[in-house]
Each structure stands twice: as C-alpha cells, then as structure tokens.
Design a protein around this motif. Structure first.
Motif, PDB file in Angstrom:
ATOM      1  N   GLU A 112      47.124  31.838  47.916  1.00 55.75           N
ATOM      2  CA  GLU A 112      48.108  32.869  47.572  1.00 55.75           C
ATOM      3  C   GLU A 112      47.469  34.215  47.258  1.00 55.75           C
ATOM      4  N   ARG A 113      46.565  34.246  46.247  1.00 57.96           N
ATOM      5  CA  ARG A 113      45.991  35.535  45.874  1.00 57.96           C
ATOM      6  C   ARG A 113      44.727  35.382  45.052  1.00 57.96           C
ATOM      7  N   ILE A 114      43.925  36.448  45.094  1.00 60.93           N
ATOM      8  CA  ILE A 114      42.735  36.567  44.256  1.00 60.93           C
ATOM      9  C   ILE A 114      42.904  37.846  43.449  1.00 60.93           C
ATOM     10  N   GLU A 115      42.655  37.744  42.149  1.00 59.71           N
ATOM     11  CA  GLU A 115      42.704  38.918  41.279  1.00 59.71           C
ATOM     12  C   GLU A 115      41.364  39.039  40.579  1.00 59.71           C
ATOM     13  N   VAL A 116      40.725  40.207  40.707  1.00 57.60           N
ATOM     14  CA  VAL A 116      39.446  40.454  40.051  1.00 57.60           C
ATOM     15  C   VAL A 116      39.682  41.541  39.008  1.00 57.60           C
ATOM     16  N   ARG A 117      39.521  41.177  37.754  1.00 60.13           N
ATOM     17  CA  ARG A 117      39.772  42.110  36.646  1.00 60.13           C
ATOM     18  C   ARG A 117      38.563  43.027  36.430  1.00 60.13           C
ATOM     19  N   GLU A 118      38.687  43.947  35.471  1.00 59.36           N
ATOM     20  CA  GLU A 118      37.670  44.975  35.217  1.00 59.36           C
ATOM     21  C   GLU A 118      36.275  44.401  35.017  1.00 59.36           C
ATOM     22  N   THR A 119      36.162  43.296  34.327  1.00 60.84           N
ATOM     23  CA  THR A 119      34.853  42.706  34.024  1.00 60.84           C
ATOM     24  C   THR A 119      34.444  41.644  35.034  1.00 60.84           C
ATOM     25  N   GLY A 120      35.263  41.409  36.055  1.00 61.70           N
ATOM     26  CA  GLY A 120      34.980  40.374  37.050  1.00 61.70           C
ATOM     27  C   GLY A 120      33.829  40.748  37.965  1.00 61.70           C
ATOM     28  N   ARG A 121      33.007  39.740  38.302  1.00 63.97           N
ATOM     29  CA  ARG A 121      31.853  39.914  39.190  1.00 63.97           C
ATOM     30  C   ARG A 121      31.855  38.782  40.204  1.00 63.97           C
ATOM     31  N   ILE A 122      31.874  39.138  41.501  1.00 61.33           N
ATOM     32  CA  ILE A 122      31.821  38.113  42.552  1.00 61.33           C
ATOM     33  C   ILE A 122      30.707  38.452  43.520  1.00 61.33           C
TER      34      ILE A 122
END
Length: 179
Positions: A112-122
């Motif tokens: 469905e979806r991926i959400e990367v917040r302000e502190t997220g690192r991928i």
C-alpha cells in the motif's frame, strides 16, 4: 443587600454550570509488559521493545511497532509495520504499510504505502504504489512506484539479479614476472 446583583437576578433560582466531562485514559491492552499496545484507532499492536535484539526472520499477522534491532527479514504481508525511533533493521522489510522513524539497511516493499518520517533512514531500494517522505528523511537507493496489484510479482532481488547472485571471485594462479 447585595452590592453585585443585577436587576432580576434575585428572582430566578441560581443556575450552576454543568461540570466538564473528561474521558478517562484507557490503559494498554493486556498486563504491563505484555508487549502489546493500542494503536490510536484502538487496534492492538505487537511491540518489539528497544532492548530486544533478534537475529533471524520476523514474520507476523498483526500490526507491529519495532523499537529494537533485527538482523534478518521482517515480513508482515497484510499488516502495518512501524520502525520506531530506536528501531534498526538489517535486512529486507515487507508489509502492507511501512512507517520508518528509525533505520533500515535493506530493501523495503509495501503493497500500500511507505512513509519515511523526519528521522527515518533507509539504505536500500523502495517499492510501493505510494511514498511519503518528510523533510530531513534520508533514502539511499532506487525508488520504484508500482500499482498495488503488480507488487506481489516484484521482489527487489529480481530487480538487480547481478547483485543478488554475484559469483564469488575465484583466485587466479599467481603470475610470475620473468626477467
């Protein structure tokens, strides 16, 4: 004689204001330390705490908050996975929805979806029909936007077969220089 009474105020019975109703706090589901939390919508969520470290695959059939460390694959095919601020995953992640507040070193696939917040690192490739990236988030990898129905057939390993099945180098015989 009252000094502060308005005209006609003494004739009517005194009205008291209604007390304000305050809803009580609902404690988390289960006994303390049971590993389950309630999602704001009231849905129970499994919780992997920040002191937990797992080496191996994590597979489940419920929404999960991961605050600990996982070295291996995390698969919640029809559920929501949240990588919390202390969460650290070293491996492939697949779920219906993925919210990243912590770190992932591996490919991420969401139906469905991926959400990367302000502190997220991928550090890895992302495949999903919808992607939300907050300012300050870091993504190092390819992003593939696919329709929801076609995601079941796509796997990150198929996308780059040369990286997934790279042959191991074979040492060559020593070459001697002849003078």
């Amino acid at each position: 004689m009252a000094l502060w009474k308005n005209k006609g105020e003494g004739d009517a019975p005194e009205q008291k204001p209604e007390p304000t109703r305050v809803s009580s706090f609902a404690p988390p589901a289960g006994p303390i330390g049971s590993g389950e939390r309630r999602h704001p919508g009231g849905i129970e969520m499994a919780n992997i705490g920040k002191s937990i470290s797992i080496k191996g695959d994590v597979v489940g059939d419920e929404d999960t908050i991961l605050e600990g460390r996982v070295e291996g694959r995390v698969s919640l095919r029809n559920f929501h996975l949240t990588i919390g601020s202390n969460g650290d995953v070293q491996g492939e992640v697949s779920a219906k929805q993925v919210t990243v507040i912590g770190k992932i070193a591996g490919n991420v696939v969401a139906s469905e979806r991926i959400e990367v917040r302000e502190t997220g690192r991928i550090q890895g490739d992302l495949i999903a029909p919808r992607l939300t990236v907050a300012e300050g988030a870091i993504i190092n990898g390819a992003i593939t936007m696919k329709e929801a129905g076609s995601l079941s057939q796509v796997r990150p390993a198929e996308k780059k077969p040369e990286l997934a099945h790279a042959p191991t180098p074979v040492p060559s015989p020593a070459i001697q220089k002849v003078n």
